[in-house]
Design a protein around this motif. Sequence first.
Motif, short mmCIF file in Angstrom:
data_model
loop_
_atom_site.label_atom_id
_atom_site.label_comp_id
_atom_site.label_asym_id
_atom_site.label_seq_id
_atom_site.Cartn_x
_atom_site.Cartn_y
_atom_site.Cartn_z
N LEU A 27 0.85 -1.19 0.00
CA LEU A 27 0.00 0.00 0.00
C LEU A 27 0.88 1.23 0.00
CD1 LEU A 27 -2.51 -1.27 2.63
CD2 LEU A 27 -2.98 -0.93 0.22
N THR A 62 -10.98 -1.50 10.53
CA THR A 62 -9.65 -2.08 10.40
C THR A 62 -9.01 -2.29 11.77
OG1 THR A 62 -9.34 -1.02 8.26
CG2 THR A 62 -7.35 -1.75 9.40
N LYS A 87 -3.16 3.93 4.83
CA LYS A 87 -3.32 2.63 4.19
C LYS A 87 -4.79 2.35 3.86
CE LYS A 87 0.79 0.45 6.13
NZ LYS A 87 1.34 -0.63 6.97
N VAL A 88 -5.68 2.68 4.80
CA VAL A 88 -7.11 2.44 4.57
C VAL A 88 -7.61 3.30 3.43
CG1 VAL A 88 -9.41 2.72 5.57
CG2 VAL A 88 -7.59 1.69 6.92
N THR A 90 -5.87 4.42 0.92
CA THR A 90 -5.34 3.85 -0.32
C THR A 90 -6.17 2.65 -0.77
OG1 THR A 90 -3.12 4.54 0.30
CG2 THR A 90 -3.28 2.92 -1.43
N CYS A 91 -6.62 1.83 0.19
CA CYS A 91 -7.49 0.68 -0.14
C CYS A 91 -8.81 1.15 -0.75
CB CYS A 91 -7.77 -0.15 1.11
SG CYS A 91 -6.37 -1.16 1.65
N ASP A 94 -8.14 2.31 -4.27
CA ASP A 94 -7.93 1.16 -5.17
C ASP A 94 -9.23 0.44 -5.48
OD1 ASP A 94 -5.26 1.72 -5.21
OD2 ASP A 94 -4.68 0.19 -3.75
N GLU A 95 -10.13 0.42 -4.51
CA GLU A 95 -11.43 -0.23 -4.73
C GLU A 95 -12.19 0.47 -5.84
OE1 GLU A 95 -15.28 -1.66 -2.07
OE2 GLU A 95 -13.57 -0.69 -1.11
N THR A 159 -15.34 -6.50 -8.56
CA THR A 159 -13.94 -6.43 -8.12
C THR A 159 -13.37 -7.83 -7.93
OG1 THR A 159 -14.40 -4.34 -6.97
CG2 THR A 159 -12.38 -5.50 -6.37
N ASN A 597 -0.41 -6.14 -8.40
CA ASN A 597 0.27 -4.90 -8.05
C ASN A 597 0.56 -4.07 -9.30
OD1 ASN A 597 1.48 -3.16 -6.11
ND2 ASN A 597 3.49 -3.86 -6.80
N LEU A 600 -2.66 -2.35 -10.43
CA LEU A 600 -3.01 -1.21 -9.57
C LEU A 600 -2.09 -0.03 -9.83
CD1 LEU A 600 -3.85 -2.84 -6.12
CD2 LEU A 600 -5.40 -1.59 -7.62
#
Length: 627
Positions: A27, A62, A87-88, A90-91, A94-95, A159, A597, A600
């Motif tokens: 991440l 999380t 990090k969250v 970024t998730c 990405d979603e 997804t 990776n 993404l």
Amino acid sequence: MRDKLRVAINCIMTKTILGFIIVTLTLNGFGYYLRDNNCNYAAMVNGKKISYTQLEQAVQQTCHHQRELSNARLFHLRDNESDIRKKVLTCLIDEILLEEYADKLRLTISDDRIKKVIVEIPSFLTERKFDNSKFQLILKNLGLSPKQYADLIRKKLLTQQVIENISNSNFLLPEEINRLLTIPLQIREARLATFHVDSLSEQQTVSNNEIEIKYHANKKNYFLPEAFKVIYIPIDFKSIKKKITVDERELQVWYDENYKQFIIPSRKRYSIIQTNNENDAYLCLKQLKQGANFSDLAKIYSTDLVSSKNGGDIGWISHDNHNYEEINQIPLSKKGQMSSVVKSSVGFLIIRLDDMESETIYPLRLVYNQVVERVKKEKAIHIYNELKKIVNDTGRNGNDLLIFKKISPSLEINKTDWFGYNNVPDILDYDEVKEFIFQKTILGATSEFITINENLSFFIRIIDYRPKCLQTLERARIKVEQDVKREKSLIQARLKAEKTLLSLQNSEEKTVLKANGITFSAGQQFDFINYDNQLVKAVFSLPIPVNGKSTYCITRNSEGDYVIVALDKVILRKLDENQKKYFMEDLNKKIIHASFNAILESLRSEAKITIGYSLIEENEKYEALLQ
């Protein structure tokens, strides 16, 4: 777009197959994202907003998940809050990118599949069946309509389908598999010559000027972390209970007051003949009245599969057994007495009373150990609660903790030395305790009673507090001097290792070792399974020895020492089919991570991603604190 992604995948695949460069999914931070100084969102991805509320909910979920995984032994959130939030976020970004990618690939999810997923979600089931009323109630509490929830499921499935498409691709051909197995199947035998940095450090001299230069150039390394001193009182239920004694009089008094707990209620033993219709039941009753054997008829005619095998016997039944309420209601009071035909919820019954036992009270001598345990537990609970009350009342009133000893000599009052987030005393290393200490940070702050579990509680008072601060040069001098010495010894060890390596590559080994006063260790075997280890990587990076001539390189070990590796021999082992299959499954998982990776990274580079100013500002402040 798709072609670019394919290029990215093929590039990373080539590197993976030819060079064993396996990249795991990571991440990233906010390095290449735009910032918006005037926004009311956490992030915007190609025009789609991620709200602060959505981000905070995801952060809390999380943290909750990590606490469960770590069995309530989690790092303190304040140390990692900024990192977790990044990090969250970024998730979440990405979603959205994966959802858009699924749309570009024109992937679809049918309504039937969405319905199938929803009706199998455990939260919506009652007795293993989909419960529409429960479904509607949960969605109402979430503030979602069924259509909105179905759309969310559709996005998640799309997804998942993207990921499955990557996973199901055929990455490796048979010839590639054989080539990939060449190095992992090797066992390499090597010798090591270690240049110990610590022993060289002891030989170094350092001037005051060098110490001052080092200190002023690296002040961030000489901060004292935030620290606390506390007084704590542990109250351990098990310890209290262990110290309790009881006498015979106490046991008798308790038993007399609670003897009902040891009463075995009256019970009866029955046999039945069960039939599906009334006529069959009356035919059996007629035969019984004519002298037929009850057990024989039950085996032949009874439709109850369990009792029929036992001649109709259904065992002992207490009067309060609700499972046999219909049978208990039949007025049978003598052994051998038999009922007429009785209509029941399972069909038609003929019931016979086989035996009876009246109510029984176990005497104290038969339940002695149980009574001792109960009395001790009750006394321990009373003492435990009294101690909690004393501690809470006295602590809340701000009185000197020593008064506790006068009130209850059994209390154990303890005092800690300085400690911080990373060195909490083991006895206090519980989330509930750390949450109080590290969030209060107020000198003299006193806790309510902190309950860890049913057996352990704490009372805490902060008696001293030291904020994070830079040590003066005088206070940090020893540490600075050690750092300067280590830097010098590292340079000296590296130069000596490089000089020795050059000589080994151009001269006979024995001559070089003798001239430099160096010795190699005995031969050691290295396995590719430990490839993550820097030393093992160095061993496997060396060319295979030819004509018995060793090959050499320089690396570092886990202690930071410089090491010359001499590779002497390569042994090739064989794998059976199961071992080969296991190896390839593990490798494919890593390849999938690498490919995912790559996708993404490509999606992020082409997307317009804007991060809320407040988040970047918070991140910069956090980074500044670490300087």
